[in-house]
Design an enzyme around this catalytic site. Structure first.
Site, PDB file in Angstrom:
ATOM      1  CD  GLU A  38      -4.097   9.798  12.936  1.00  0.00           C
ATOM      2  OE1 GLU A  38      -5.155  10.412  13.157  1.00  0.00           O
ATOM      3  OE2 GLU A  38      -4.048   8.651  12.462  1.00  0.00           O
ATOM      4  NE  ARG A 264     -12.115  21.518  13.167  1.00  0.00           N
ATOM      5  CZ  ARG A 264     -11.329  20.469  13.451  1.00  0.00           C
ATOM      6  NH1 ARG A 264     -11.438  19.842  14.590  1.00  0.00           N
ATOM      7  NH2 ARG A 264     -10.454  20.036  12.574  1.00  0.00           N
ATOM      8  CE  LYS A 274      -4.652  15.599  10.237  1.00  0.00           C
ATOM      9  NZ  LYS A 274      -3.705  14.999  11.191  1.00  0.00           N
TER      10      LYS A 274
HETATM   11  P1  ATP Z   1      -8.348  14.884  11.191  1.00  0.00           P
HETATM   12  O1  ATP Z   1      -8.750  15.944  10.193  1.00  0.00           O
HETATM   13  O2  ATP Z   1      -7.628  13.723  10.604  1.00  0.00           O
HETATM   14  O3  ATP Z   1      -9.333  14.576  12.279  1.00  0.00           O
HETATM   15  P2  ATP Z   1      -7.040  16.706  12.915  1.00  0.00           P
HETATM   16  O4  ATP Z   1      -7.093  17.908  12.050  1.00  0.00           O
HETATM   17  O5  ATP Z   1      -7.861  16.606  14.128  1.00  0.00           O
HETATM   18  O6  ATP Z   1      -7.196  15.461  12.019  1.00  0.00           O
HETATM   19  P3  ATP Z   1      -4.737  16.001  14.464  1.00  0.00           P
HETATM   20  O7  ATP Z   1      -3.400  15.659  13.973  1.00  0.00           O
HETATM   21  O8  ATP Z   1      -5.476  14.991  15.245  1.00  0.00           O
HETATM   22  O9  ATP Z   1      -5.529  16.438  13.216  1.00  0.00           O
HETATM   23  O10 ATP Z   1      -4.696  17.371  15.238  1.00  0.00           O
HETATM   24  C1  ATP Z   1      -3.727  17.716  16.172  1.00  0.00           C
HETATM   25  C2  ATP Z   1      -4.247  18.805  17.063  1.00  0.00           C
HETATM   26  O11 ATP Z   1      -4.608  19.947  16.296  1.00  0.00           O
HETATM   27  C3  ATP Z   1      -5.489  18.369  17.797  1.00  0.00           C
HETATM   28  O12 ATP Z   1      -5.365  18.738  19.156  1.00  0.00           O
HETATM   29  C4  ATP Z   1      -6.592  19.105  17.136  1.00  0.00           C
HETATM   30  O13 ATP Z   1      -7.629  19.364  18.043  1.00  0.00           O
HETATM   31  C5  ATP Z   1      -5.903  20.366  16.643  1.00  0.00           C
HETATM   32  N1  ATP Z   1      -6.582  20.891  15.470  1.00  0.00           N
HETATM   33  C6  ATP Z   1      -6.861  20.243  14.327  1.00  0.00           C
HETATM   34  N2  ATP Z   1      -7.546  21.015  13.482  1.00  0.00           N
HETATM   35  C7  ATP Z   1      -7.718  22.215  14.095  1.00  0.00           C
HETATM   36  C8  ATP Z   1      -8.358  23.452  13.734  1.00  0.00           C
HETATM   37  N3  ATP Z   1      -8.978  23.601  12.565  1.00  0.00           N
HETATM   38  N4  ATP Z   1      -8.323  24.462  14.631  1.00  0.00           N
HETATM   39  C9  ATP Z   1      -7.693  24.316  15.801  1.00  0.00           C
HETATM   40  N5  ATP Z   1      -7.071  23.186  16.210  1.00  0.00           N
HETATM   41  C10 ATP Z   1      -7.090  22.137  15.370  1.00  0.00           C
END
Ligand code: ATP
Ligand code: MG
Length: 566
Positions: A38, A264, A274
């Site tokens: 996003e 994650r 974020k």
């Molecule tokens: P927010 O913190 O706003 O929920 P997000 O970190 O999930 O956002 P996105 O832009 O939706 O951010 O993430 C893009 C992709 O990265 C998604 O598929 C998410 O699952 C993955 N992702 C985000 N954070 C992690 C993490 N800490 N470890 C592994 N994958 C991640």
């Protein structure tokens, strides 16, 4: 072109096993994954794990990986983030080719599918307020209650949905909900919201829309439109999977993607939310999204972490099905490993103390040949100018050395790396008693740093010529958060910030070759650590960031079998 099913990669994890099995069984001809950020912030090291997984699988199995922006919430999304995300994924070493997509490209199709659901009696326009929707939703132990609007005539919902799109209602006045089951044990199936009214300009579609699909409605359908075979996301979406599947089953989508979840990444001393990263930027705790202390890709890059080190780290941590916390030292270890192999060695003195080699002629300059990287003879050599007046590191000298201090002291001989053995003859102090200069002599027979009689001083020091040194600013970095689990136990997260996460040294003096290191290259300041030029550098006034010190605590703990595997 070979039509063989590509072999499973050596380092299998449960997702790669699923992909390999699907290809073997002929369920798919080719694997298609996607990375779906996003654009509401910069990418961080957690995203890097997901990027390495999605793009890595596509590479290993001869498939493709799409970069798709999940741009469904215009309030928080910006073009700046879109641009940064593209450049960060590229910098990490991955390429989406022509497969760059935006969920917003599918708004018209998604809207049409929403209308299909209404027509089929599987969605309705609800007029409850957000608070009322929440109250009706129930809890984990209590079922929800039907909205009074749930059974309104299909025609009425169709009309209202169209008027929502036309902009007749203010934000929050209506939502479109799927009609599934308010008593479902899975709260995500209790008539989830599919569309909401948001009067806000979108970075790509501008003012064309004032209704926007939710993540749940946009995601699986976007996957289906693109022919994604394996939709890989983090564990918190596991409870959304029944809804993902319900929508795929109830819509005339062109393909049937499947969702898989992995744990994650969590890192000690690091926050990967974020929302928190945005606050760190907005409240001025850091220099920006790309501050060298930030866990963002752009921050790690500015810090001097090579992309290869980040990719190696992703391989080291693997992919698991349950959450865990990884020590940040492991990331640093992966980065040191790469830098130890690749970084050129240079001399830099952070806290200079003057040395005068009394028996060396004034005005004479010798260009000493010094190896660029003892670990890699192919990296060649460079020359470093040697003169009568030099700078050494202040803490490489002690007037009254304790037993284990082997560096320079009165009467003692040390090696100046690549130059001569020198012996300290006199300590010069100012009126306040502070040491301002050391008077030394040198042994001309030790030129190049070796003695014909085979004697070996206990210490080898780095040095720079006072006539040639270039002044520099050096920024020393340490963990942004002091506590390994920032904000744990209900503490204020911001109270856990490390007040010494950045130390600026303005009086450093560096060897001339360092003035030409381009931004993006990381070098080793001998005996001090890895450093990289900061984009704040100006001509004649370089600024260097400390990437890492040389001490690998993670490797040491590993060797002692004390690695904390929480
Ligand atoms: P927010 O913190 O706003 O929920 P997000 O970190 O999930 O956002 P996105 O832009 O939706 O951010 O993430 C893009 C992709 O990265 C998604 O598929 C998410 O699952 C993955 N992702 C985000 N954070 C992690 C993490 N800490 N470890 C592994 N994958 C991640
Ligand atoms: Mg998210």
């Amino acid at each position: 072109m070979s039509t063989e099913t590509p072999a499973a990669p050596e380092r299998g994890d449960f997702i790669r096993e699923i992909v390999a099995a699907d290809l073997r069984a002929g369920r798919h001809d080719t694997v298609v994954t996607r990375f779906p950020p996003e654009p509401n912030g910069y990418l961080h090291i957690g995203h890097a794990k997901s990027i390495c997984l999605n793009f890595g699988i596509a590479q290993e199995f001869g498939g493709r990986c799409h970069l798709r922006f999940d741009d469904t919430n215009p309030v928080k999304e910006e073009q700046e983030y879109i641009d940064a995300i593209e450049s960060d994924v590229r910098w990490l070493g991955f390429d989406w080719g022509e497969h760059l997509y935006f969920a917003s490209d599918y708004f018209e199709q998604l809207y049409a599918w929403a209308v299909d659901l209404i027509r089929a009696g599987k969605a309705y326009v609800d007029e409850l307020s957000a608070d009322e929707v929440r109250e009706h939703r129930g809890t984990l132990t209590e079922p929800g209650r039907n909205s009074p609007w749930r059974d309104r005539p299909i025609e009425e919902s169709l009309d209202l949905f169209e008027r929502m799109r036309a902009g007749e209602f203010p934000n929050g006045a209506r939502v479109l909900r799927a009609k599934i089951d308010m008593a479902s044990p899975n709260i995500n199936l209790r008539d989830p919201v599919l569309y909401r009214i948001v009067h806000a300009a979108h970075p790509r579609t501008g003012d064309a829309w004032c209704v926007y699909p939710t993540y749940d409605f946009a995601h699986g359908q976007s996957d289906a439109i693109e022919g994604v075979t394996h939709s890989i996301c983090t564990l918190e979406f596991e409870v959304h999977r029944p809804l993902y599947d319900w929508l795929i089953e109830n819509l005339p989508v062109p393909s049937r993607p499947r969702q898989y979840e992995f744990a994650r990444l969590n890192l000690t001393h690091t926050v990967l939310s974020k929302r928190v990263l945005l606050r760190l930027v907005n409240e001025g705790h850091v220099r920006g999204w790309d501050d060298p202390r930030m866990p963002t890709i752009s921050g790690l890059r500015r810090r001097g972490f090579p992309a290869e080190g980040i990719r190696d780290f992703a391989t080291m941590i693997g992919v698991a099905k349950s959450d865990s916390v990884v020590e940040v030292g492991m990331l640093e270890h992966a980065v040191r490993d790469v830098l130890n192999r690749t970084a050129a060695r240079r001399f830099a003195v952070l806290d200079p103390l003057k040395v005068v080699v009394e028996d060396y002629p004034e005005g004479r300059v010798e260009h000493m040949e010094v190896a660029n990287n003892p670990e890699d003879p192919s990296a060649g050599t460079r020359t470093v100018p040697f003169t009568r007046e030099l700078w050494i590191e202040r803490d490489d000298f002690m007037e009254e050395p304790p037993a284990k201090f082997f560096r320079l002291a009165p009467g003692r001989e040390v090696r100046l790396r690549g130059a001569y053995f020198v012996t300290c003859r006199e300590v010069v102090k100012d009126a306040s008693g502070a040491i301002v200069e050391l008077r030394c002599t040198h042994d001309p027979a030790t030129r190049g740093g070796a003695a014909p009689d085979g004697r070996r001083p206990k210490a080898t020091l780095h040095w720079v010529s006072a006539d040639h040194a270039v002044p520099a600013e050096v920024r020393l970095y340490d963990h942004l958060f002091l506590h390994p689990d920032p904000g744990a136990g209900g503490r204020d997260l911001f109270a856990d910030l490390n007040p010494d996460s950045e130390t600026v040294r303005t009086g450093a003096l560096i060897e001339p070759a360092l003035a030409d290191v381009p931004v993006g290259e990381t070098v080793q300041f001998e005996r001090l650590g890895y450093f990289t030029p900061d984009p704040d550098s100006a001509p004649g006034r370089p600024v260097f960031n400390r990437t890492l010190t040389l001490r690998d605590t993670w490797a040491r703990l590993q060797a002692q079998g004390r690695h904390d595997t929480r």
